[in-house]
Enzyme design. Sequence first.
Site, short mmCIF file in Angstrom:
data_model
loop_
_atom_site.label_atom_id
_atom_site.label_comp_id
_atom_site.label_asym_id
_atom_site.label_seq_id
_atom_site.Cartn_x
_atom_site.Cartn_y
_atom_site.Cartn_z
N LYS A 243 1.68 5.78 -1.41
CA LYS A 243 0.47 5.73 -0.59
C LYS A 243 -0.65 6.59 -1.14
CE LYS A 243 2.39 3.46 3.36
NZ LYS A 243 2.98 3.54 4.67
N ARG A 277 11.36 4.41 4.03
CA ARG A 277 10.89 3.09 3.55
C ARG A 277 10.28 3.27 2.16
NH1 ARG A 277 6.25 -0.03 3.50
NH2 ARG A 277 6.48 -2.23 4.07
#
Length: 299
Positions: A243, A277
């Site tokens: 991210k 995740r």
Amino acid sequence: MLDSPTRTAQSDRMIATMSRPAAGAGPAGHFDLPALLSQPYPAVMGVLNLTPDSFSDGGQFTVPENALAQARRMVAEGADIIDIGAESTRPYGSEPISAEEELSRLRPVLPDVVSLGVPVSIDSMKSSVIAWALDHGAAIANDVWGLQRDSGMAGLVREHQVPVIIMHNRDSADPAIDIMKDIAAFFARSLDIAAKAGVSSGKIVLDPGIGFGKTPEQSMTVLARLDELQSLGLPLLVGASRKRFISTVTPSEPHQRLGGSIAAHLIAAKGGARIIRAHDVAETVQALRVAAAIGELQR
Ligand code: HH2
């Protein structure tokens, strides 16, 4: 990325040493969440994006054979869950698509991934898409709007008696807010919706939504203070993989963020995350197991 063209000898060795049956796997559609969460290290959810526009792997798995190969690979690498998404949820630059378009991407892939024997979670904002996926063997609903956007979501989850991931989200980031308070208030609303629909709390996983409606600093605050969310008494999932906040610390393209992703995931595991995740399954599984073996992930 670990797709076949870029496999390395190192990743092949890691796969060879890590293959194992998945905890919590059962017949398609039946999934034992407590069994999965009772492992000595967090479960790893491998990301499978069937999208042309996902922020880190858009376009890599739009061909069904490539998607299935990637799913197989993640299972061999030790993924406990495969999270399939057919619409990018990234806050900026993703194209909203119709349910029909989303289903047309899922139909040629999801049933085959289910047949691999690892629980499949369906990452969608639309209850109609989640309903189709659950009817075709998916075992977990992953709602990045935490039951708050699609009014049919909570009832659907109750009807199917499947675990649901309630993720925190906001339309836009506001650097002025206390992000931990905002997450707590959001979860309170989601849990109220769940309770009113009759969703059992034993089926709920909470996710603070790293990168969703948060500044990079707020995403890092959430990682640092994750343990505060443990007071809610529900399992926590964290997805920091590749991210953008990572590139604010060390400028990097999404595929160059493995080190930052692993650092963030280890901090999350230490803060109580029970499901991680990740796109890079082999490396994530290895990092979590080493941290657990050292005794850093006491539960
Ligand atoms: N992050 C993404 C998508 N779905 N679901 C949960 N529960 N938690 C997350 O952190 C999360 C999620 C974004 O990552 P990715 O799927 O790689 O990108 P895109 O949404 O662009 O497909």
